[in-house]
Scaffold this active site. Structure first.
Site, PDB file in Angstrom:
ATOM      1  N   GLN A  33      -5.400  -4.742   6.773  1.00  0.00           N
ATOM      2  CA  GLN A  33      -6.470  -5.615   6.277  1.00  0.00           C
ATOM      3  C   GLN A  33      -6.500  -6.974   6.967  1.00  0.00           C
ATOM      4  O   GLN A  33      -7.439  -7.742   6.751  1.00  0.00           O
ATOM      5  CB  GLN A  33      -6.322  -5.827   4.754  1.00  0.00           C
ATOM      6  CG  GLN A  33      -6.406  -4.569   3.923  1.00  0.00           C
ATOM      7  CD  GLN A  33      -7.760  -3.880   3.999  1.00  0.00           C
ATOM      8  OE1 GLN A  33      -8.771  -4.469   4.414  1.00  0.00           O
ATOM      9  NE2 GLN A  33      -7.802  -2.613   3.615  1.00  0.00           N
ATOM     10  N   HIS A  66       0.866  -1.188   0.000  1.00  0.00           N
ATOM     11  CA  HIS A  66       0.000   0.000   0.000  1.00  0.00           C
ATOM     12  C   HIS A  66       0.906   1.243   0.000  1.00  0.00           C
ATOM     13  O   HIS A  66       2.012   1.206   0.539  1.00  0.00           O
ATOM     14  CB  HIS A  66      -0.850  -0.037   1.272  1.00  0.00           C
ATOM     15  CG  HIS A  66      -1.929   1.003   1.355  1.00  0.00           C
ATOM     16  ND1 HIS A  66      -1.682   2.298   1.745  1.00  0.00           N
ATOM     17  CD2 HIS A  66      -3.258   0.934   1.129  1.00  0.00           C
ATOM     18  CE1 HIS A  66      -2.825   2.970   1.756  1.00  0.00           C
ATOM     19  NE2 HIS A  66      -3.797   2.170   1.381  1.00  0.00           N
ATOM     20  N   ASP A  81       2.193  -4.753   7.948  1.00  0.00           N
ATOM     21  CA  ASP A  81       1.047  -3.856   7.747  1.00  0.00           C
ATOM     22  C   ASP A  81      -0.217  -4.701   7.892  1.00  0.00           C
ATOM     23  O   ASP A  81      -0.597  -5.433   6.984  1.00  0.00           O
ATOM     24  CB  ASP A  81       1.140  -3.211   6.359  1.00  0.00           C
ATOM     25  CG  ASP A  81      -0.105  -2.402   6.008  1.00  0.00           C
ATOM     26  OD1 ASP A  81      -1.083  -2.441   6.769  1.00  0.00           O
ATOM     27  OD2 ASP A  81      -0.085  -1.743   4.947  1.00  0.00           O
TER      28      ASP A  81
END
Ligand SMILES: Cc1ncc(COP(=O)(O)O)c(C=O)c1O
Lengths: 139, 425
Positions: free
Chosen positions: B221, B141, B218
Site C-alpha cells: 500500500q 496483512h 510490505d
C-alpha cells in the site's frame, strides 16, 4: 430515501428489525449453531417436535450478524412450523430465496442460507445421520 | 501533466486515460463488461484491493503481444532479443523507481504475497530455528502474518506482534522491547491496508539492524501511493504488487539488498535460473534471474514499466498529496456523523483509505447498499482478521482512493451511506 435497494425490501428489513421467534427455548428436541466465519454471522436454531418425533412444532433462534442472515432466520422460524424433518431436509437454496422474496447477490447467498443449513444439520444430528459440533458455510 | 492551482493532480485529464471509469454498473453480472441493464455510474473506491489500468499500460501489453512476443533469454533470434532487452529494462526501471542499486536487487514475482513467501521459504526455512523470533505488527496483512506464522511453526521459531495503540499507531516502546537479540526478522506493513497507519519503517529498520536482524517492508500500500526509497528507509527487503499501482495482475516485486540476495538459495528451481547443469548437480544464474525460475512474467513486467512511467510523470509526491487530501476529506465527511466509527489515525495523518462501520448496519449490508448506488468499496476483514478481532468487529467497510478519484465521489459515498442509515432506521 435515495434509490433504495433491491435486496433490502420492506419484508427483509421488517424481519431484521422485528425478528420473529427470537430467543432461547426451554427443553428443545434439538439445538444447533453455525456461523459464516468471514462475515461473523452466527445463528443458533432451537426446534421442538410434535409427539410423532417428525413434525416441527415450534422453532426459535438466536444470533447476530447481517440483515440478510438474521431476517432469513426469522422467516425460516415461521416457515418451518408444521413441516416435517424430511421436508426441512429437502429445502434448497431456491426455496430460501423464494422465502426471502428478493434476489440475493451471489456474494451474499451464504448469509441467506445459513439458518437453513443450521436447521438441516441440527435435524441430521438429531436423527444420528451426522456428527458435527458446529455448522460453517465455509470450509 | 497539467495541474490545477489548488489540487496536486489534474484529475479530469487523468480520468480520460481510464475508460473503465466511464462505465455503468448494477445489472447482470454473468456477462462481464457493461450491458444494457447497467444503469448506475461507477464510483470506484476499492483501490487498495486493485487499481484500474490506464491506456498507456494496456497499450504496452498490446504492443508486446502484437509486436515482439517471445520468450526471454533463450533465443538468439530477433524477437527474443527485443523481449529480453525490454524485460531487463523493466527491472532497471523498478530499481530506479524505488532507489535500488540495479536490476540485481529486483526480482519479479506474481504479487506481494509471493515475494513474502519467497523470503520466508528461501531465507526463513534455512535460517530460522528454535530461539529465533520474527517480529510482526498487529496490523499485518495475512500475506505476511500467515506466512511467517507457518514458517515459524515449521522451524520452531516464534512470532511476536508489535502492539497497535487505540489511535491506530504502532507502540514504538513495545517495538523496542520486542526487537532484541533473539530477533532474526522484523516484517512490517508500511501503510496499513485497514487502518491507513503509516508505520515509521526507518525507525523500525534501525531497531532491527541494531540487533543484526533483517527488516522486510510490505510496501503493497505504500509504493503505489507515496515516494518510497529503499536506501532512505534502509529496508533489507521490500515487496509490492503491480496491480495496485496501475499495472496488470500477475506481477509483484521483491527488492532485496544485493549481498543478502546473494546469500540466499533459490526458492524455485528449473529453467532460466541455472548456469550449468549436469546429472549430478547445478549452479545458479546471477541475480536476479536465480530467483526467476521458468518463463517469467514478461508482458506483466513490461507493463509495470509503463505503469511506473505513468506514475512518475505525475510525480509520486503529487500522488501522495492527492491521496492525503482525499483521505482527510473522506475522514471529515464521515466523522461528521456520530453513528460512524473510523478505525486508525486522524484524517490528516493517514494513507489514502478509510475503513469504518455505520452503527447498527453490518458491513456486508452496507456494502450491498453502496453497491446498489454504484459505489464499489470493500467489506470484510481486508485480510486482517486478527486486527478486526482486536477492534472488536467482524468486518468493516473500506473506501480507498487513487489518482483518478474526486471529492464528488466521496460525496456519493456519503450519500449512499445515508441511504443505508435511512433504510435501517
Ligand atoms: C498491506 C498488504 N500486503 C499484502 C497484500 C497482498 O497483495 P497481493 O494480493 O497482491 O499479493 C495486500 C493487498 O491485498 C496489502 O494491502
Amino acid at each position: 430515501m435515495g434509490m433504495g435497494s433491491d435486496m433490502y425490501r420492506q419484508q427483509i428489513l421488517d424481519h431484521y428489525k422485528n425478528p420473529r421467534n427470537k430467543g432461547e427455548m426451554s427443553e428443545p428436541d434439538f439445538s444447533h449453531t453455525g456461523e459464516n466465519p468471514s462475515c461473523g454471522d452466527t445463528i443458533t436454531v432451537n426446534v421442538r417436535l410434535e409427539d410423532d418425533g417428525e413434525t416441527i412444532e415450534y422453532v426459535t433462534f438466536t444470533g447476530d450478524g447481517c440483515a440478510i442472515s438474521q431476517a432469513s432466520a426469522s422467516m425460516l422460524s415461521e416457515k418451518l412450523r408444521g413441516l416435517t424433518l424430511s421436508e426441512l431436509d429437502a429445502m434448497d437454496t431456491d426455496d430460501v430465496t423464494e422465502m426471502l422474496g428478493v434476489d440475493i447477490s451471489p456474494m451474499r447467498i451464504k448469509c441467506a442460507v445459513l439458518a437453513r443449513q443450521v436447521a438441516q444439520d441440527g435435524a441430521k444430528i438429531y436423527d444420528g445421520d451426522i456428527d458435527i459440533d458446529e455448522t460453517t458455510t465455509e470450509d | 501533466m497539467r495541474t490545477q492551482e489548488s489540487h496536486p493532480i489534474d484529475v479530469g485529464a487523468v480520468r480520460e486515460d481510464f475508460p473503465i471509469l466511464e462505465r455503468k454498473v448494477g445489472g447482470d453480472i454473468e456477462t462481464p463488461g457493461e450491458g444494457p441493464d447497467d444503469t448506475r455510474p461507477l464510483v470506484y473506491l476499492d483501490n487498495a484491493a486493485t487499481t484500474q489500468t490506464p491506456k498507456p499500460v494496456v497499450e504496452s501489453i498490446v504492443d508486446y503481444y502484437y509486436g515482439y512476443n517471445s520468450n526471454v533469454h533463450r533465443g538468439i533470434h530477433h524477437l527474443s532479443q527485443e523481449a529480453s532487452v525490454a524485460y531487463e529494462a523493466a527491472h532497471d526501471r523498478v530499481a530506479d523507481f524505488i532507489g535500488a542499486n540495479g536490476r540485481e536487487e529486483i526480482v519479479f514475482t506474481k504479487n506481494t504475497t509471493e515475494s513474502l513467501n519467497l523470503v520466508a521459504y528461501a531465507w526463513g526455512l534455512a535460517e530460522l530455528g528454535p530461539g529465533d523470533t520474527v517480529v510482526l505488527t498487529e496490523m499485518e496483512h495475512h500475506a505476511s502474518l500467515v506466512t511467517w506464522q507457518q514458517i515459524a511453526k515449521k522451524t520452531g521459531a516464534s512470532v511476536e506482534y508489535i502492539r497497535v495503540d487505540d489511535d491506530g499507531y504502532l507502540d514504538m516502546d513495545h517495538a523496542a522491547e520486542l526487537i532484541d537479540d533473539s530477533t532474526a526478522m522484523v516484517s512490517v506493513v508500511h501503510v496499513s491496508n485497514t487502518l491507513g497507519t503509516v508505520a515509521p519503517v526507518a525507525d523500525l529498520a534501525d531497531l532491527a539492524h541494531e540487533q543484526d536482524a533483517y527488516i522486510f517492508v510490505d510496501g503493497a500500500q505504500s509504493v503505489p501511493t507515496r515516494p518510497v526509497d529503499v536506501e532512505e528507509i534502509d529496508a533489507d527487503f521490500l515487496a509490492f504488487s503491480g496491480h495496485k499501482m496501475l499495472g496488470p495482475t500477475g506481477i509483484g516485486v521483491l527488492y532485496g539488498k544485493e549481498h543478502i540476495l546473494e546469500s540466499v538459495q533459490p526458492y524455485l528451481y528449473g529453467g532460466e535460473m541455472i548456469r550449468s547443469v549436469t546429472y549430478e548437480d547445478s549452479t545458479w544464474e546471477d541475480l536476479p534471474w536465480k530467483f526467476e525460475a521458468g518463463t517469467p512474467v514478461i508482458a506483466q513486467g513490461i507493463a509495470l514499466h509503463a505503469a511506473i512511467d505513468y506514475l512518475d510523470e505525475i510525480g509520486m509526491d503529487r500522488v501522495q498529496a492527492h491521496e492525503e487530501l482525499l483521505a482527510e476529506y473522506a475522514y471529515d465527511e464521515l466523522t461528521a456523523f456520530d453513528d460512524i466509527e473510523i478505525y486508525g489515525p486522524p484524517g490528516d495523518d493517514r494513507g489514502g483509505l478509510v475503513a469504518f462501520n455505520l452503527d447498527g448496519v453490518h458491513a456486508h449490508d452496507l456494502s450491498s447498499i453502496l453497491n446498489d448506488h454504484g459505489v464499489a468499496i470493500r467489506a470484510g476483514d481486508h485480510c486482517t482478521q486478527p486486527l478486526h478481532d482486536k477492534l472488536g468487529v467482524p468486518a468493516s467497510t473500506r473506501a480507498s482512493f487513487y489518482i483518478y478519484n474526486e471529492t464528488s465521489e466521496i460525496d456519493a459515498l456519503v450519500d449512499a451511506v445515508d441511504d443505508a442509515r435511512q433504510l435501517f432506521a
